[in-house]
Every structure is written in C-alpha cells, then in structure tokens.
Scaffold this motif. Structure first.
Motif, PDB file in Angstrom:
ATOM      1  N   GLN A  33       0.781  -1.093   0.045  1.00 41.75           N
ATOM      2  CA  GLN A  33       0.020  -0.002   0.034  1.00 41.75           C
ATOM      3  C   GLN A  33       0.914   1.170  -0.212  1.00 41.75           C
ATOM      4  O   GLN A  33       1.924   1.200   0.146  1.00 41.75           O
ATOM      5  CB  GLN A  33      -0.868   0.046   1.262  1.00 41.75           C
ATOM      6  CG  GLN A  33      -2.007  -1.204   1.296  1.00 41.75           C
ATOM      7  CD  GLN A  33      -2.802  -1.288   2.476  1.00 41.75           C
ATOM      8  OE1 GLN A  33      -2.356  -0.702   3.695  1.00 41.75           O
ATOM      9  NE2 GLN A  33      -3.542  -2.100   2.626  1.00 41.75           N
ATOM     10  N   TYR A  35       0.609   5.385   0.888  1.00 40.62           N
ATOM     11  CA  TYR A  35       0.115   6.594   1.744  1.00 40.62           C
ATOM     12  C   TYR A  35       0.935   7.824   1.435  1.00 40.62           C
ATOM     13  O   TYR A  35       1.941   7.880   1.284  1.00 40.62           O
ATOM     14  CB  TYR A  35       0.130   6.105   3.283  1.00 40.62           C
ATOM     15  CG  TYR A  35      -0.833   4.994   3.616  1.00 40.62           C
ATOM     16  CD1 TYR A  35      -0.123   3.740   3.580  1.00 40.62           C
ATOM     17  CD2 TYR A  35      -1.753   4.962   4.119  1.00 40.62           C
ATOM     18  CE1 TYR A  35      -1.079   2.556   3.804  1.00 40.62           C
ATOM     19  CE2 TYR A  35      -2.657   3.972   4.629  1.00 40.62           C
ATOM     20  CZ  TYR A  35      -1.924   2.747   4.345  1.00 40.62           C
ATOM     21  OH  TYR A  35      -3.024   1.611   4.517  1.00 40.62           O
ATOM     22  N   PHE A  45      -4.372   6.903   2.862  1.00 42.41           N
ATOM     23  CA  PHE A  45      -4.200   5.901   1.905  1.00 42.41           C
ATOM     24  C   PHE A  45      -4.546   6.371   0.303  1.00 42.41           C
ATOM     25  O   PHE A  45      -5.456   7.296  -0.055  1.00 42.41           O
ATOM     26  CB  PHE A  45      -5.454   4.724   2.179  1.00 42.41           C
ATOM     27  CG  PHE A  45      -5.179   3.752   1.012  1.00 42.41           C
ATOM     28  CD1 PHE A  45      -6.488   3.714   0.171  1.00 42.41           C
ATOM     29  CD2 PHE A  45      -4.472   2.773   1.167  1.00 42.41           C
ATOM     30  CE1 PHE A  45      -6.328   2.753  -0.782  1.00 42.41           C
ATOM     31  CE2 PHE A  45      -4.607   1.821   0.124  1.00 42.41           C
ATOM     32  CZ  PHE A  45      -5.600   1.568  -0.640  1.00 42.41           C
TER      33      PHE A  45
ATOM     34  N   TYR B  33      -4.752   0.313  16.035  1.00 39.57           N
ATOM     35  CA  TYR B  33      -3.378   0.296  15.990  1.00 39.57           C
ATOM     36  C   TYR B  33      -3.157   1.658  16.649  1.00 39.57           C
ATOM     37  O   TYR B  33      -3.667   2.747  16.462  1.00 39.57           O
ATOM     38  CB  TYR B  33      -2.688   0.235  14.657  1.00 39.57           C
ATOM     39  CG  TYR B  33      -3.267  -0.882  13.684  1.00 39.57           C
ATOM     40  CD1 TYR B  33      -4.586  -0.569  13.122  1.00 39.57           C
ATOM     41  CD2 TYR B  33      -2.503  -1.800  13.409  1.00 39.57           C
ATOM     42  CE1 TYR B  33      -4.878  -1.675  12.206  1.00 39.57           C
ATOM     43  CE2 TYR B  33      -2.961  -2.989  12.669  1.00 39.57           C
ATOM     44  CZ  TYR B  33      -4.100  -2.723  12.108  1.00 39.57           C
ATOM     45  OH  TYR B  33      -4.523  -3.695  11.094  1.00 39.57           O
ATOM     46  N   TYR B  35       0.622   3.897  16.687  1.00 34.89           N
ATOM     47  CA  TYR B  35       1.814   4.059  16.028  1.00 34.89           C
ATOM     48  C   TYR B  35       2.417   5.446  16.553  1.00 34.89           C
ATOM     49  O   TYR B  35       1.958   6.456  17.098  1.00 34.89           O
ATOM     50  CB  TYR B  35       1.765   4.464  14.132  1.00 34.89           C
ATOM     51  CG  TYR B  35       1.311   3.178  13.538  1.00 34.89           C
ATOM     52  CD1 TYR B  35       0.175   3.120  13.513  1.00 34.89           C
ATOM     53  CD2 TYR B  35       2.463   2.323  13.050  1.00 34.89           C
ATOM     54  CE1 TYR B  35      -0.539   2.000  12.517  1.00 34.89           C
ATOM     55  CE2 TYR B  35       1.890   1.319  12.211  1.00 34.89           C
ATOM     56  CZ  TYR B  35       0.581   1.169  12.018  1.00 34.89           C
ATOM     57  OH  TYR B  35       0.149   0.180  11.300  1.00 34.89           O
ATOM     58  N   TYR B  48      -1.130  -3.241  18.872  1.00 28.65           N
ATOM     59  CA  TYR B  48      -2.274  -3.500  17.994  1.00 28.65           C
ATOM     60  C   TYR B  48      -3.324  -4.334  18.509  1.00 28.65           C
ATOM     61  O   TYR B  48      -2.999  -5.203  19.558  1.00 28.65           O
ATOM     62  CB  TYR B  48      -1.913  -3.807  16.520  1.00 28.65           C
ATOM     63  CG  TYR B  48      -1.161  -5.232  16.337  1.00 28.65           C
ATOM     64  CD1 TYR B  48       0.145  -5.522  16.778  1.00 28.65           C
ATOM     65  CD2 TYR B  48      -1.809  -6.190  16.165  1.00 28.65           C
ATOM     66  CE1 TYR B  48       0.843  -6.536  16.355  1.00 28.65           C
ATOM     67  CE2 TYR B  48      -1.310  -7.595  15.790  1.00 28.65           C
ATOM     68  CZ  TYR B  48       0.083  -7.757  16.224  1.00 28.65           C
ATOM     69  OH  TYR B  48       0.521  -8.790  15.966  1.00 28.65           O
ATOM     70  N   PHE B  50      -6.612  -6.890  17.544  1.00 25.65           N
ATOM     71  CA  PHE B  50      -7.623  -7.381  16.447  1.00 25.65           C
ATOM     72  C   PHE B  50      -9.077  -7.535  16.829  1.00 25.65           C
ATOM     73  O   PHE B  50     -10.073  -7.450  15.954  1.00 25.65           O
ATOM     74  CB  PHE B  50      -7.131  -8.848  15.873  1.00 25.65           C
ATOM     75  CG  PHE B  50      -5.955  -8.717  14.989  1.00 25.65           C
ATOM     76  CD1 PHE B  50      -5.238  -9.889  14.324  1.00 25.65           C
ATOM     77  CD2 PHE B  50      -5.464  -7.472  14.502  1.00 25.65           C
ATOM     78  CE1 PHE B  50      -4.347  -9.774  13.611  1.00 25.65           C
ATOM     79  CE2 PHE B  50      -4.516  -7.449  13.750  1.00 25.65           C
ATOM     80  CZ  PHE B  50      -3.708  -8.775  13.210  1.00 25.65           C
ATOM     81  N   PRO B  97      -8.768  -8.109   6.281  1.00 27.03           N
ATOM     82  CA  PRO B  97      -8.516  -8.051   4.890  1.00 27.03           C
ATOM     83  C   PRO B  97      -9.282  -9.650   4.357  1.00 27.03           C
ATOM     84  O   PRO B  97      -9.135 -10.627   5.094  1.00 27.03           O
ATOM     85  CB  PRO B  97      -7.029  -8.313   4.714  1.00 27.03           C
ATOM     86  CG  PRO B  97      -6.766  -8.831   6.063  1.00 27.03           C
ATOM     87  CD  PRO B  97      -7.570  -7.862   6.915  1.00 27.03           C
ATOM     88  N   SER B 103     -10.701  -4.751   3.545  1.00 27.63           N
ATOM     89  CA  SER B 103      -9.154  -4.683   2.955  1.00 27.63           C
ATOM     90  C   SER B 103      -8.534  -4.168   4.367  1.00 27.63           C
ATOM     91  O   SER B 103      -9.027  -3.691   5.441  1.00 27.63           O
ATOM     92  CB  SER B 103      -9.297  -3.410   2.317  1.00 27.63           C
ATOM     93  OG  SER B 103      -8.132  -2.705   2.132  1.00 27.63           O
ATOM     94  N   ASP B 104      -7.186  -4.370   4.252  1.00 31.03           N
ATOM     95  CA  ASP B 104      -6.375  -4.059   5.497  1.00 31.03           C
ATOM     96  C   ASP B 104      -5.774  -2.471   5.368  1.00 31.03           C
ATOM     97  O   ASP B 104      -5.017  -2.234   5.922  1.00 31.03           O
ATOM     98  CB  ASP B 104      -5.339  -4.832   5.829  1.00 31.03           C
ATOM     99  CG  ASP B 104      -4.223  -4.974   4.753  1.00 31.03           C
ATOM    100  OD1 ASP B 104      -3.347  -5.618   4.739  1.00 31.03           O
ATOM    101  OD2 ASP B 104      -4.875  -4.727   3.536  1.00 31.03           O
ATOM    102  N   THR B 105      -6.452  -1.759   4.606  1.00 32.30           N
ATOM    103  CA  THR B 105      -6.183  -0.248   4.456  1.00 32.30           C
ATOM    104  C   THR B 105      -6.366   0.227   5.684  1.00 32.30           C
ATOM    105  O   THR B 105      -7.337  -0.004   6.546  1.00 32.30           O
ATOM    106  CB  THR B 105      -7.302   0.635   3.589  1.00 32.30           C
ATOM    107  OG1 THR B 105      -7.235  -0.068   2.247  1.00 32.30           O
ATOM    108  CG2 THR B 105      -7.207   2.028   3.406  1.00 32.30           C
ATOM    109  N   GLN B 106      -5.531   1.345   6.249  1.00 35.65           N
ATOM    110  CA  GLN B 106      -5.338   1.781   7.375  1.00 35.65           C
ATOM    111  C   GLN B 106      -5.923   3.081   7.476  1.00 35.65           C
ATOM    112  O   GLN B 106      -5.623   3.976   6.471  1.00 35.65           O
ATOM    113  CB  GLN B 106      -3.745   1.700   7.947  1.00 35.65           C
ATOM    114  CG  GLN B 106      -3.498   0.302   7.988  1.00 35.65           C
ATOM    115  CD  GLN B 106      -2.656   0.150   9.299  1.00 35.65           C
ATOM    116  OE1 GLN B 106      -2.137   1.081   9.993  1.00 35.65           O
ATOM    117  NE2 GLN B 106      -2.245  -1.359   9.743  1.00 35.65           N
TER     118      GLN B 106
END
Lengths: 112, 117
Positions: A33, A35, A45, B33, B35, B48, B50, B97, B103-106
């Motif tokens: 991905q 960003y 994204f 998550y 960061y 993180y 789930f 995902p 999707s694992d788009t953050q």
C-alpha cells in the motif's frame, strides 16, 4: 522480522520535474500500500497493489509492484506544489503477521 | 465528523507523569493500532488489537501499555513518561482483509503531539 526499506529519505525537485520513490522488502509481500502525509497532517491511503507486475495510475501518479512482489515504486510526473508531503509504502508479508510494515517514508519538497 | 478521532491533539507533560492518549472510531472496524512517528524513522508500531479481547505488542512496546475498552475505543498509556517518548502518536483502524470484501487499508486519526520535558 520483515523489513521494508524506502529510498530516498528526502527529494528536492523543481516544480515540473519528475519524482520517484522506491520500496524494497526483505520478504515476499501479499500486497503493498502507498500513503501520503501532507505537512502537519496524517497518513492517507492512496492505493493498494496485489498482483505481481501490477501497474496502476492515478492522474500523474504511477504505482508499480515488482514481478517478485518484493519491491514497489511510486512515480510522479511533472510535480506540482500540491504534491509536497511524505510518501510511505506499507507491505504485508505473505506469511506470519497480518500487520503491514511501513517504510520510513520519502519526503518530497517541490520548489516553485 | 471524522471517522477516527484522537484526544488530546497536543500535550506537554513532565518526566515521570502518567499520560493517556485516547482514540475513538466510528468506522466499525475490529482492528486498531497505535503508531509513533519520529522524523526520519517513519511510522513504528507500538501496539495493535484485532478485537476487544486481543492485544498484541508491536515493534516498540516498552514503556507503553494499551487498553481496548470497546470495539470503538483504544487508549495508549505512558505509565511514567520520559523525554525520548516525545513524538507524534497516531491511532489507526482497519478492516479484516479478505472478509466480506474487507481490506487492510489503514485509516489514521489526526495524531497527538506529545512533548515530555
């Protein structure tokens, strides 16, 4: 563990010049991905690549995923001042953790 | 309204103080998550989760703890803040995902800028 290396760390360009940032993974990726983080903002994204050799375009941005699914690139044609920011890649390994690993980012500075 | 919110947006504190950063999301995502961003070091994963009953350490969890109070809330604590924890902190969420088209788009929150003196 998985490592994602991104180069260059910084890139200065004159407006109108092209720009490319590269990501390389130590392991095979299931996806990658990209960003963008504007100055003072948060990562947003842009796109996801999944297939080996995949190429996707968004206006002046071209994203590529390598044949071996271990590297990727983002190319911007004819940069504009609105392209300023930090571009991150994030790759998810094919095995083990389902957590993407972010590269350190490339900061793009566009001089008018 | 923003899908992922963080409070506070800015915080200045002293060494040794306990600090809590909060994150809320309205996206309905199970995964959340935390960061940390430092200049030149990119985004490093602290913890993180789930789902509500799942907590995992990330790359740099020492000196931090987390609590997942509900699907929508994930807080980060610094039990005894130290100056090298001065950084920009981001919360993010993602879907699962491959699950029902997920999707694992953050999706990132706006960030909390923390300064420890």
């Amino acid at each position: 563990g998985q490592q994602v290396m991104q180069i260059p760390q910084y890139q200065h360009v004159q407006e109108g010049e092209d720009f490319t940032t590269y990501c390389n993974s130590s392991t095979t990726l299931s996806n990658i991905q990209w960003y963008k983080q504007r100055p003072g903002g948060h990562p947003v994204f842009l796109i996801q690549l999944v297939k080996s050799g995949e190429v996707k375009k968004q206006k002046r941005l071209t994203f590529q995923f390598g044949e071996a699914k271990k590297n990727s690139s983002l190319h911007i044609t004819a940069t504009q001042t609105t392209d300023v920011g930090t571009y991150f890649c994030a790759g998810r390994s094919t095995g083990g953790s389902y957590i993407p690993t972010f590269g350190r980012g490339t900061s793009l500075i566009v001089h008018p | 309204d923003a899908d992922v919110t963080q409070t506070p947006r800015n915080r200045i504190t002293k060494t040794g103080k306990r600090i809590m950063l909060e994150c809320s999301q309205t996206k309905g995502h199970d995964r959340m998550y935390w960061y940390r961003q430092d200049p030149g070091l990119g985004l490093r994963l602290i913890y993180y989760s789930f789902d509500v009953k799942d907590i995992n350490k990330g790359e740099i969890s020492d000196g931090y703890s987390v609590s997942r109070q509900a699907q929508a809330k994930f807080s980060l604590s610094l039990e005894s803040a130290i100056p090298n924890q001065t950084a920009l902190y981001f919360c993010a969420t993602s879907d699962i995902p491959g699950l029902a088209g997920g999707s694992d788009t953050q999706y990132f929150g706006p960030g909390t800028r923390l300064t420890v003196l």
